[in-house]
Design a protein around this motif. Sequence first.
Motif, PDB file in Angstrom:
ATOM      1  N   VAL A   4       0.827  -1.192   0.104  1.00 37.98           N
ATOM      2  CA  VAL A   4      -0.075   0.012   0.068  1.00 37.98           C
ATOM      3  C   VAL A   4       0.952   1.158  -0.011  1.00 37.98           C
ATOM      4  N   ASP A   6       0.808   5.587   0.217  1.00 36.97           N
ATOM      5  CA  ASP A   6      -0.006   6.537   0.657  1.00 36.97           C
ATOM      6  C   ASP A   6       0.484   7.879  -0.231  1.00 36.97           C
ATOM      7  N   VAL A  23      -1.404  -1.040  -4.122  1.00 31.84           N
ATOM      8  CA  VAL A  23      -2.486  -0.367  -4.212  1.00 31.84           C
ATOM      9  C   VAL A  23      -2.145   1.087  -3.586  1.00 31.84           C
ATOM     10  N   THR A  46      -5.021   2.820  -8.170  1.00 31.47           N
ATOM     11  CA  THR A  46      -5.134   3.920  -7.017  1.00 31.47           C
ATOM     12  C   THR A  46      -6.709   4.007  -6.587  1.00 31.47           C
ATOM     13  N   LEU A  67      -9.310  -0.544   1.621  1.00 38.88           N
ATOM     14  CA  LEU A  67      -8.193  -1.041   1.695  1.00 38.88           C
ATOM     15  C   LEU A  67      -8.284  -2.436   2.591  1.00 38.88           C
ATOM     16  N   ARG A  71      -7.109  -6.231   1.358  1.00 39.53           N
ATOM     17  CA  ARG A  71      -5.962  -6.936   2.344  1.00 39.53           C
ATOM     18  C   ARG A  71      -6.284  -8.311   2.647  1.00 39.53           C
TER      19      ARG A  71
END
Length: 316
Positions: A4, A6, A23, A46, A67, A71
Amino acid sequence: MLRVVDLSAPPDADVAPPPGVIVAFGSATDLANRDAQTWLTTATFTITEDAGADRRVITVDSVPETLAELRQRCARWPHASAVCDDVLRSIDPDRPALAGVVTESLAYSTLQAGPEFARWLAERGPARMPDIPDPVLTERDGTTLWISFNRPRRHNAFSTDARAALLEALAVAQLDPSVQEVVLRGNGPSFCSGGDLAEFGTFADPASAHLARTRHSPALALDALTARLGPACRAEVHGQVLGSGLEMAAFCGRVVCRPGAVLGLPELSLGLIPGAGGTVSIARRIGRWRTAYLVLSGRTIDPETALAWGLIDAIG
């Protein structure tokens, strides 16, 4: 493994795509930042809570919830998730379809021999395929050939006999130059709900299944017809438009969708990826990022979203 990123604080590290699902997430401001642009292309996809038209980005109601769901799904189906990402990164949807269909099918056969599909088969248990006559109907009206999936009680779930009948109908259109329009549709409550789950696991071996998919491919036939006819090779979809049903429709030059339909790619929950050419046909229409989102999230979209993305051409 799911990585992931940010985008509110893009890392300085080299962003060459490593193996695995990536992602990214951020606000519209984060996404507009010049430093984020490479990640937008590099990421599997995204997500954001802000509206936008960038095909690399999906708008969701809640980034944290999405998210968490991703996961969980990538942890349950790590092989299929990783192979999906590998295939979508490997295929160039703008090139001829054959290479992409072959790549997809080889990956699909690999997963058919893997533990995640074996687990799904064990959880499903024994199943019996019903004998349904005339799984596909054809009707000629002047220069138009109407091809209708005809297993309405099973939401036109796609089976081996349906594939053979569909190929026969498409061959007529390919060989007869007087056919100037082809319309693919479904009888009953749905266009096509994807592969018939009762038939899954009946292949003799993954290699034979690969050869059957690529040597007898409705995807390649529809692609060839669209190359000749353009929008006159049309799919009219409604109800459940899932899995192989959506993949085949997306090869058509024009897709018209009725209101209230649900569109999606549910294959990951079987430990598989799209296997009817969808990594080519759907990626051509909406890009590899949103295609990956449909597979990895397992979520369906409505016709309005499908139209905005370019997955369909009209609602009506």
